[in-house]
Design a protein around this motif. Structure first.
Motif, PDB file in Angstrom:
ATOM      1  N   ARG A   1      -7.375   0.996  -8.239  1.00 28.64           N
ATOM      2  CA  ARG A   1      -6.051   1.396  -7.853  1.00 28.64           C
ATOM      3  C   ARG A   1      -5.384   0.040  -7.517  1.00 28.64           C
ATOM      4  O   ARG A   1      -4.176   0.261  -6.928  1.00 28.64           O
ATOM      5  CB  ARG A   1      -6.315   2.187  -6.678  1.00 28.64           C
ATOM      6  N   LEU A   2      -5.988  -1.132  -7.276  1.00 24.67           N
ATOM      7  CA  LEU A   2      -5.171  -2.205  -6.833  1.00 24.67           C
ATOM      8  C   LEU A   2      -4.792  -2.963  -8.277  1.00 24.67           C
ATOM      9  O   LEU A   2      -5.419  -3.551  -9.065  1.00 24.67           O
ATOM     10  CB  LEU A   2      -6.421  -3.118  -6.202  1.00 24.67           C
TER      11      LEU A   2
ATOM     12  N   PHE B   1       0.784  -7.703  -5.053  1.00 21.23           N
ATOM     13  CA  PHE B   1      -0.148  -6.597  -5.627  1.00 21.23           C
ATOM     14  C   PHE B   1       0.389  -5.229  -5.120  1.00 21.23           C
ATOM     15  O   PHE B   1       1.052  -5.006  -3.941  1.00 21.23           O
ATOM     16  CB  PHE B   1      -1.476  -6.838  -5.078  1.00 21.23           C
ATOM     17  N   GLY B   2      -0.018  -4.239  -5.655  1.00 22.23           N
ATOM     18  CA  GLY B   2       0.029  -2.806  -5.359  1.00 22.23           C
ATOM     19  C   GLY B   2      -1.313  -2.088  -4.804  1.00 22.23           C
ATOM     20  O   GLY B   2      -2.194  -2.344  -5.672  1.00 22.23           O
ATOM     21  N   LEU B   3      -1.390  -1.293  -4.132  1.00 21.61           N
ATOM     22  CA  LEU B   3      -2.476  -0.549  -3.971  1.00 21.61           C
ATOM     23  C   LEU B   3      -2.005   1.121  -3.730  1.00 21.61           C
ATOM     24  O   LEU B   3      -1.420   1.465  -2.784  1.00 21.61           O
ATOM     25  CB  LEU B   3      -3.491  -1.073  -2.737  1.00 21.61           C
ATOM     26  N   CYS B   4      -2.402   1.861  -4.546  1.00 22.88           N
ATOM     27  CA  CYS B   4      -1.966   3.410  -4.617  1.00 22.88           C
ATOM     28  C   CYS B   4      -3.309   4.046  -3.668  1.00 22.88           C
ATOM     29  O   CYS B   4      -4.510   3.798  -4.088  1.00 22.88           O
ATOM     30  CB  CYS B   4      -2.026   3.863  -5.821  1.00 22.88           C
ATOM     31  N   VAL B   5      -2.992   4.550  -2.639  1.00 21.80           N
ATOM     32  CA  VAL B   5      -4.044   5.104  -1.804  1.00 21.80           C
ATOM     33  C   VAL B   5      -3.684   6.967  -1.661  1.00 21.80           C
ATOM     34  O   VAL B   5      -2.476   7.174  -1.786  1.00 21.80           O
ATOM     35  CB  VAL B   5      -4.335   4.643  -0.597  1.00 21.80           C
ATOM     36  N   PRO B   6      -4.575   7.645  -1.490  1.00 26.49           N
ATOM     37  CA  PRO B   6      -4.247   9.078  -1.275  1.00 26.49           C
ATOM     38  C   PRO B   6      -3.566   9.291   0.041  1.00 26.49           C
ATOM     39  O   PRO B   6      -3.815   8.663   0.991  1.00 26.49           O
ATOM     40  CB  PRO B   6      -5.465   9.770  -1.124  1.00 26.49           C
ATOM     41  N   ARG B   7      -2.806  10.458   0.388  1.00 23.37           N
ATOM     42  CA  ARG B   7      -2.300  10.829   1.298  1.00 23.37           C
ATOM     43  C   ARG B   7      -3.025  11.014   2.629  1.00 23.37           C
ATOM     44  O   ARG B   7      -4.078  11.651   2.062  1.00 23.37           O
ATOM     45  CB  ARG B   7      -1.131  11.847   0.988  1.00 23.37           C
ATOM     46  N   GLY B   8      -2.765  10.413   3.685  1.00 20.90           N
ATOM     47  CA  GLY B   8      -3.927  10.709   4.794  1.00 20.90           C
ATOM     48  C   GLY B   8      -5.103  10.148   4.753  1.00 20.90           C
ATOM     49  O   GLY B   8      -5.916  10.104   5.632  1.00 20.90           O
ATOM     50  N   ILE B   9      -5.092   8.898   4.161  1.00 23.82           N
ATOM     51  CA  ILE B   9      -6.231   7.938   4.123  1.00 23.82           C
ATOM     52  C   ILE B   9      -6.096   7.343   5.696  1.00 23.82           C
ATOM     53  O   ILE B   9      -5.114   7.030   6.086  1.00 23.82           O
ATOM     54  CB  ILE B   9      -6.126   6.954   3.125  1.00 23.82           C
ATOM     55  N   PRO B  10      -7.547   7.123   6.252  1.00 22.38           N
ATOM     56  CA  PRO B  10      -7.489   6.793   7.515  1.00 22.38           C
ATOM     57  C   PRO B  10      -7.028   5.192   7.399  1.00 22.38           C
ATOM     58  O   PRO B  10      -7.349   4.425   6.718  1.00 22.38           O
ATOM     59  CB  PRO B  10      -8.949   6.805   8.032  1.00 22.38           C
TER      60      PRO B  10
ATOM     61  N   ILE C   1       0.834  -1.121  -0.017  1.00 20.59           N
ATOM     62  CA  ILE C   1       0.017   0.079   0.163  1.00 20.59           C
ATOM     63  C   ILE C   1       0.819   1.293  -0.294  1.00 20.59           C
ATOM     64  O   ILE C   1       1.821   1.341   0.889  1.00 20.59           O
ATOM     65  CB  ILE C   1      -0.849   0.017   1.157  1.00 20.59           C
ATOM     66  N   HIS C   2       0.581   2.122  -0.954  1.00 18.30           N
ATOM     67  CA  HIS C   2       1.638   3.193  -1.188  1.00 18.30           C
ATOM     68  C   HIS C   2       0.883   4.542  -1.661  1.00 18.30           C
ATOM     69  O   HIS C   2      -0.567   4.358  -2.202  1.00 18.30           O
ATOM     70  CB  HIS C   2       2.840   2.992  -2.133  1.00 18.30           C
ATOM     71  N   THR C   3       1.380   5.669  -1.431  1.00 13.94           N
ATOM     72  CA  THR C   3       0.804   6.985  -1.647  1.00 13.94           C
ATOM     73  C   THR C   3       1.344   7.317  -3.137  1.00 13.94           C
ATOM     74  O   THR C   3       2.430   6.646  -3.440  1.00 13.94           O
ATOM     75  CB  THR C   3       0.984   8.060  -0.825  1.00 13.94           C
ATOM     76  N   PRO C   4       1.116   8.316  -3.973  1.00 16.55           N
ATOM     77  CA  PRO C   4       1.502   8.450  -5.279  1.00 16.55           C
ATOM     78  C   PRO C   4       2.811   9.076  -5.095  1.00 16.55           C
ATOM     79  O   PRO C   4       3.692   9.157  -5.909  1.00 16.55           O
ATOM     80  CB  PRO C   4       0.592   9.790  -5.763  1.00 16.55           C
ATOM     81  N   GLU C   5       3.217   9.686  -3.946  1.00 19.75           N
ATOM     82  CA  GLU C   5       4.642  10.210  -3.588  1.00 19.75           C
ATOM     83  C   GLU C   5       5.574   9.076  -3.145  1.00 19.75           C
ATOM     84  O   GLU C   5       6.952   9.074  -3.009  1.00 19.75           O
ATOM     85  CB  GLU C   5       4.602  11.106  -2.502  1.00 19.75           C
ATOM     86  N   LEU C   6       4.929   7.686  -3.119  1.00 20.50           N
ATOM     87  CA  LEU C   6       5.854   6.500  -2.740  1.00 20.50           C
ATOM     88  C   LEU C   6       5.976   6.133  -1.324  1.00 20.50           C
ATOM     89  O   LEU C   6       7.140   5.548  -1.094  1.00 20.50           O
ATOM     90  CB  LEU C   6       6.988   6.356  -3.968  1.00 20.50           C
TER      91      LEU C   6
END
Length: 164
Positions: free
Chosen positions: A82-83, A114-123, A15-20
């Motif tokens: 995003r998965l 697998f990779g999952l891109c999530v927005p920064r600050g996701i709870p 699980i990662h953000t767009p900023e890696l």
């Protein structure tokens, strides 16, 4: 009544953000052991993507949903798009401390990445019986913190597989 044996086929979800920045979670049964989301199939015919969706929700509270309307600031929902299945598998020796969870004679597990891109600050809401803490780290630092070599290797491949 004995708990059913684990199926020796699992997923690893980076699980990662767009900023890696990468989410790492600390195991409740092994303090100091940091990892990405992992988990075995619940049944032999469970699709791997379904296993990934289920494990991400169970371990982090992040809901991977077909609709995207929930992807706003503060939401725990992300689009299923995003998965990403990295089409990468690792076969590894199951650590002796966890072999009792598998059928007698089972010593190897196949892990699908697998990779999952999530927005920064996701709870993030941890399952307290499984994990006690979480942290977001830049991808190279996250790889250095993982106890599992296959997890560290997957994180190091993140820049090549990122789709945000």
């Amino acid at each position: 009544m004995q708990k059913p044996y684990k199926i020796p086929e699992s997923v690893l979800v980076v699980i990662h953000t767009p900023e890696l920045d990468v989410l790492l979670i600390e195991r409740a049964d092994k303090p100091g052991y940091w990892q990405s989301v992992t988990g075995s199939k619940d049944r032999e015919d469970e699709p791997l993507a379904e296993t990934a969706v289920r494990e991400v929700f169970e371990e982090t509270g992040i809901l991977i949903a077909d609709e995207t309307s929930g992807e706003q600031q503060g939401s725990n929902r992300v689009s299923r798009s995003r998965l990403v299945d990295w089409q990468l598998s690792n076969v590894y020796e199951i650590y002796p401390v966890w072999r009792h969870r598998y059928a007698p004679g089972v010593t190897r597990n196949t892990e699908h990445v697998f990779g999952l891109c999530v927005p920064r600050g996701i709870p993030v809401v941890l399952a307290p019986r499984e994990h006690t803490a979480y942290r977001w780290l830049p991808w190279r630092e996250a790889a250095d913190q993982c106890f599992s070599p296959s997890n560290a290797e997957a994180i190091l491949l993140l820049p090549a597989h990122r789709r945000c």
